[in-house]
Design a protein around this motif. Structure first.
Motif, PDB file in Angstrom:
ATOM      1  N   ILE A  44      36.826  62.708  52.893  1.00  0.00           N
ATOM      2  CA  ILE A  44      35.939  63.551  53.684  1.00  0.00           C
ATOM      3  C   ILE A  44      34.463  63.229  53.470  1.00  0.00           C
ATOM      4  CG2 ILE A  44      37.600  65.458  53.624  1.00  0.00           C
ATOM      5  CD1 ILE A  44      35.687  66.832  51.600  1.00  0.00           C
ATOM      6  N   GLU A  45      33.669  63.630  54.451  1.00  0.00           N
ATOM      7  CA  GLU A  45      32.209  63.609  54.344  1.00  0.00           C
ATOM      8  C   GLU A  45      31.750  65.056  54.506  1.00  0.00           C
ATOM      9  OE1 GLU A  45      30.768  60.925  57.293  1.00  0.00           O
ATOM     10  OE2 GLU A  45      31.417  59.140  56.197  1.00  0.00           O
ATOM     11  N   PRO A  46      31.399  65.723  53.394  1.00  0.00           N
ATOM     12  CA  PRO A  46      31.110  67.160  53.444  1.00  0.00           C
ATOM     13  C   PRO A  46      29.678  67.475  53.868  1.00  0.00           C
ATOM     14  CG  PRO A  46      31.055  66.386  51.198  1.00  0.00           C
ATOM     15  CD  PRO A  46      31.430  65.198  52.036  1.00  0.00           C
ATOM     16  N   ASP A  47      29.489  68.726  54.243  1.00  0.00           N
ATOM     17  CA  ASP A  47      28.160  69.248  54.539  1.00  0.00           C
ATOM     18  C   ASP A  47      27.484  69.571  53.208  1.00  0.00           C
ATOM     19  OD1 ASP A  47      25.912  70.639  55.270  1.00  0.00           O
ATOM     20  OD2 ASP A  47      26.976  72.364  56.104  1.00  0.00           O
ATOM     21  N   THR A  48      26.505  68.757  52.823  1.00  0.00           N
ATOM     22  CA  THR A  48      25.873  68.916  51.508  1.00  0.00           C
ATOM     23  C   THR A  48      24.929  70.109  51.442  1.00  0.00           C
ATOM     24  OG1 THR A  48      24.114  67.367  52.115  1.00  0.00           O
ATOM     25  CG2 THR A  48      26.066  66.444  51.027  1.00  0.00           C
ATOM     26  N   THR A  49      24.670  70.766  52.588  1.00  0.00           N
ATOM     27  CA  THR A  49      23.806  71.954  52.591  1.00  0.00           C
ATOM     28  C   THR A  49      24.624  73.244  52.499  1.00  0.00           C
ATOM     29  OG1 THR A  49      23.804  72.183  55.017  1.00  0.00           O
ATOM     30  CG2 THR A  49      22.155  70.718  54.033  1.00  0.00           C
ATOM     31  N   TRP A  50      25.930  73.119  52.386  1.00  0.00           N
ATOM     32  CA  TRP A  50      26.823  74.288  52.397  1.00  0.00           C
ATOM     33  C   TRP A  50      26.563  75.211  51.211  1.00  0.00           C
ATOM     34  CZ3 TRP A  50      30.460  75.719  48.695  1.00  0.00           C
ATOM     35  CH2 TRP A  50      31.352  76.736  49.063  1.00  0.00           C
ATOM     36  N   LYS A  51      26.663  76.506  51.463  1.00  0.00           N
ATOM     37  CA  LYS A  51      26.663  77.510  50.402  1.00  0.00           C
ATOM     38  C   LYS A  51      27.384  78.747  50.918  1.00  0.00           C
ATOM     39  CE  LYS A  51      21.967  79.082  51.535  1.00  0.00           C
ATOM     40  NZ  LYS A  51      20.607  79.279  50.988  1.00  0.00           N
ATOM     41  N   MET A  96      26.033  83.286  44.660  1.00  0.00           N
ATOM     42  CA  MET A  96      26.517  82.332  45.666  1.00  0.00           C
ATOM     43  C   MET A  96      26.961  81.028  45.004  1.00  0.00           C
ATOM     44  SD  MET A  96      23.779  82.820  48.776  1.00  0.00           S
ATOM     45  CE  MET A  96      24.911  82.165  50.017  1.00  0.00           C
ATOM     46  N   VAL A  97      27.835  80.318  45.682  1.00  0.00           N
ATOM     47  CA  VAL A  97      28.244  78.981  45.279  1.00  0.00           C
ATOM     48  C   VAL A  97      27.656  78.007  46.295  1.00  0.00           C
ATOM     49  CG1 VAL A  97      30.419  79.160  46.575  1.00  0.00           C
ATOM     50  CG2 VAL A  97      30.205  77.462  44.750  1.00  0.00           C
ATOM     51  N   CYS A  98      27.208  76.848  45.827  1.00  0.00           N
ATOM     52  CA  CYS A  98      26.667  75.843  46.741  1.00  0.00           C
ATOM     53  C   CYS A  98      27.413  74.518  46.551  1.00  0.00           C
ATOM     54  CB  CYS A  98      25.165  75.646  46.536  1.00  0.00           C
ATOM     55  SG  CYS A  98      24.718  74.906  44.961  1.00  0.00           S
ATOM     56  N   TYR A  99      27.144  73.585  47.424  1.00  0.00           N
ATOM     57  CA  TYR A  99      27.850  72.307  47.402  1.00  0.00           C
ATOM     58  C   TYR A  99      27.748  71.612  46.045  1.00  0.00           C
ATOM     59  CZ  TYR A  99      28.803  67.368  48.226  1.00  0.00           C
ATOM     60  OH  TYR A  99      29.279  66.088  48.132  1.00  0.00           O
ATOM     61  N   ASN A 100      26.550  71.606  45.459  1.00  0.00           N
ATOM     62  CA  ASN A 100      26.367  70.912  44.185  1.00  0.00           C
ATOM     63  C   ASN A 100      27.227  71.489  43.070  1.00  0.00           C
ATOM     64  OD1 ASN A 100      24.577  68.961  45.061  1.00  0.00           O
ATOM     65  ND2 ASN A 100      22.775  70.197  44.652  1.00  0.00           N
ATOM     66  N   ASP A 101      27.576  72.794  43.185  1.00  0.00           N
ATOM     67  CA  ASP A 101      28.411  73.429  42.157  1.00  0.00           C
ATOM     68  C   ASP A 101      29.833  72.879  42.148  1.00  0.00           C
ATOM     69  OD1 ASP A 101      26.300  75.124  41.455  1.00  0.00           O
ATOM     70  OD2 ASP A 101      26.917  76.662  42.888  1.00  0.00           O
ATOM     71  N   LYS A 131      32.388  76.804  22.024  1.00  0.00           N
ATOM     72  CA  LYS A 131      33.062  76.147  23.133  1.00  0.00           C
ATOM     73  C   LYS A 131      32.382  76.534  24.441  1.00  0.00           C
ATOM     74  CE  LYS A 131      37.646  76.025  20.987  1.00  0.00           C
ATOM     75  NZ  LYS A 131      39.063  76.430  21.128  1.00  0.00           N
ATOM     76  N   PRO A 132      32.260  75.583  25.373  1.00  0.00           N
ATOM     77  CA  PRO A 132      31.679  75.949  26.665  1.00  0.00           C
ATOM     78  C   PRO A 132      32.529  77.015  27.347  1.00  0.00           C
ATOM     79  CG  PRO A 132      31.907  73.556  26.445  1.00  0.00           C
ATOM     80  CD  PRO A 132      32.667  74.184  25.318  1.00  0.00           C
ATOM     81  N   ALA A 133      31.879  77.907  28.073  1.00  0.00           N
ATOM     82  CA  ALA A 133      32.623  78.932  28.805  1.00  0.00           C
ATOM     83  C   ALA A 133      33.511  78.279  29.843  1.00  0.00           C
ATOM     84  CB  ALA A 133      31.650  79.895  29.478  1.00  0.00           C
ATOM     85  N   SER A 134      34.608  78.942  30.159  1.00  0.00           N
ATOM     86  CA  SER A 134      35.506  78.407  31.167  1.00  0.00           C
ATOM     87  C   SER A 134      34.789  78.260  32.500  1.00  0.00           C
ATOM     88  CB  SER A 134      36.709  79.345  31.335  1.00  0.00           C
ATOM     89  OG  SER A 134      37.421  79.462  30.127  1.00  0.00           O
ATOM     90  N   LYS A 135      35.097  77.201  33.210  1.00  0.00           N
ATOM     91  CA  LYS A 135      34.503  77.007  34.527  1.00  0.00           C
ATOM     92  C   LYS A 135      35.313  77.780  35.556  1.00  0.00           C
ATOM     93  CE  LYS A 135      32.494  72.582  33.270  1.00  0.00           C
ATOM     94  NZ  LYS A 135      32.323  71.154  33.604  1.00  0.00           N
ATOM     95  N   SER A 136      34.694  78.036  36.697  1.00  0.00           N
ATOM     96  CA  SER A 136      35.309  78.904  37.693  1.00  0.00           C
ATOM     97  C   SER A 136      36.066  78.127  38.761  1.00  0.00           C
ATOM     98  CB  SER A 136      34.225  79.761  38.367  1.00  0.00           C
ATOM     99  OG  SER A 136      33.548  80.550  37.428  1.00  0.00           O
ATOM    100  N   ALA A 142      34.265  74.766  39.932  1.00  0.00           N
ATOM    101  CA  ALA A 142      32.801  74.764  39.939  1.00  0.00           C
ATOM    102  C   ALA A 142      32.282  74.386  38.557  1.00  0.00           C
ATOM    103  CB  ALA A 142      32.280  76.138  40.343  1.00  0.00           C
ATOM    104  N   ASN A 143      31.117  73.744  38.521  1.00  0.00           N
ATOM    105  CA  ASN A 143      30.549  73.339  37.238  1.00  0.00           C
ATOM    106  C   ASN A 143      29.679  74.448  36.632  1.00  0.00           C
ATOM    107  OD1 ASN A 143      28.249  73.300  38.776  1.00  0.00           O
ATOM    108  ND2 ASN A 143      28.082  71.074  38.842  1.00  0.00           N
ATOM    109  N   LYS A 144      29.958  75.689  37.002  1.00  0.00           N
ATOM    110  CA  LYS A 144      29.247  76.835  36.443  1.00  0.00           C
ATOM    111  C   LYS A 144      30.199  78.022  36.418  1.00  0.00           C
ATOM    112  CE  LYS A 144      26.218  78.955  39.086  1.00  0.00           C
ATOM    113  NZ  LYS A 144      25.076  79.212  39.996  1.00  0.00           N
ATOM    114  N   VAL A 145      29.801  79.048  35.713  1.00  0.00           N
ATOM    115  CA  VAL A 145      30.628  80.247  35.589  1.00  0.00           C
ATOM    116  C   VAL A 145      30.021  81.346  36.454  1.00  0.00           C
ATOM    117  CG1 VAL A 145      31.495  82.007  34.011  1.00  0.00           C
ATOM    118  CG2 VAL A 145      31.322  79.623  33.265  1.00  0.00           C
ATOM    119  N   PHE A 146      30.837  81.951  37.292  1.00  0.00           N
ATOM    120  CA  PHE A 146      30.368  83.046  38.144  1.00  0.00           C
ATOM    121  C   PHE A 146      30.730  84.390  37.505  1.00  0.00           C
ATOM    122  CE2 PHE A 146      31.343  79.506  41.074  1.00  0.00           C
ATOM    123  CZ  PHE A 146      30.065  79.290  41.568  1.00  0.00           C
ATOM    124  N   ASP A 147      29.906  85.382  37.785  1.00  0.00           N
ATOM    125  CA  ASP A 147      30.153  86.726  37.265  1.00  0.00           C
ATOM    126  C   ASP A 147      29.776  87.731  38.343  1.00  0.00           C
ATOM    127  OD1 ASP A 147      30.537  89.026  35.852  1.00  0.00           O
ATOM    128  OD2 ASP A 147      28.973  88.660  34.363  1.00  0.00           O
TER     129      ASP A 147
END
Length: 205
Positions: A176-183, A159-164, A119-124, A146-151
């Motif tokens: 909204i129109e977000p800042d796509t360069t955010w992290k 770090m987390v970024c906008y794409n996550d 099973k895929p790991a739980s997302k954060s 987030a579409n990834k798991v943080f540890d």
């Protein structure tokens, strides 16, 4: 020699190269009906298999897959990877397209895989503060997935970024129109992680 402009010459050369590629039967660029002519219609791509934390999976032989994509392509479709080219005992985590990293030679695409049947790991869950550049709009506090798991225990500077978080954020906040360069760095809180940096956004329209 007849008067032919450099632009006309290069254009003719490109057409000739394309025609030559067709004549020698080099096939098409994978996943397309475009004849494969190196550096004219296609470029090399190295697919690197990673786990859900983006750690490499496999070795220098079965941990990579060499292929080609259309010249100028920005994303890669993992469904084009033959099953026998995946690391032994692994399968794709998702068939969603992945970004192509163009600032390398060859270009690179990281494709997440997991052990077959696992099973895929739980997302954060990430708690985030939105600050509006539009005057008179109060801050908004949202939790997104987030579409990834943080540890942070093993990597406190992760770090987390906008794409996550973009899919979850745009699903939850359609106005909204977000800042796509955010992290942002993260800190552990009850129920997930909190972004230590707010995201600047504007209202649509």
């Amino acid at each position: 020699m007849s008067n032919i402009s450099r632009r006309q010459f290069l254009k003719s050369a490109g057409v000739a190269a394309l025609a030559a590629g067709v004549l020698v039967g080099c096939g098409n660029v994978p996943g397309t009906d475009v004849p494969d002519v190196p550096e004219v219609t296609s470029v090399d791509l190295r697919v690197i298999f990673v786990d859900e934390k983006e750690n490499p999976v496999g070795n220098s032989v079965d941990g990579v897959y060499e292929t080609k994509v259309l010249k100028g392509a920005k994303r890669y479709d993992p469904k084009l990877i033959p099953a026998e080219k995946l690391p032994k005992g692994y399968e794709l985590v998702s068939t969603d397209e992945v970004d192509i990293i163009a600032d390398s030679t060859p270009m690179i695409a990281k494709v997440p895989v997991k052990l077959q049947g696992s099973k895929p790991a739980s997302k954060s869950k990430v708690f985030l503060t939105l600050k509006f550049t539009t005057g008179g709009v109060a801050d908004r506090h949202v939790d997104v997935i987030a579409n990834k798991v943080f540890d942070l225990k093993s990597n406190p500077n992760e770090m987390v970024c906008y794409n996550d978080i973009k899919d979850s954020l745009l699903e939850k906040c359609k106005d909204i129109e977000p800042d796509t360069t955010w992290k942002s760095y993260l800190k552990i809180v009850n129920g997930g992680y909190e972004a230590t940096v707010w995201m600047g956004v504007a209202l649509k329209g």
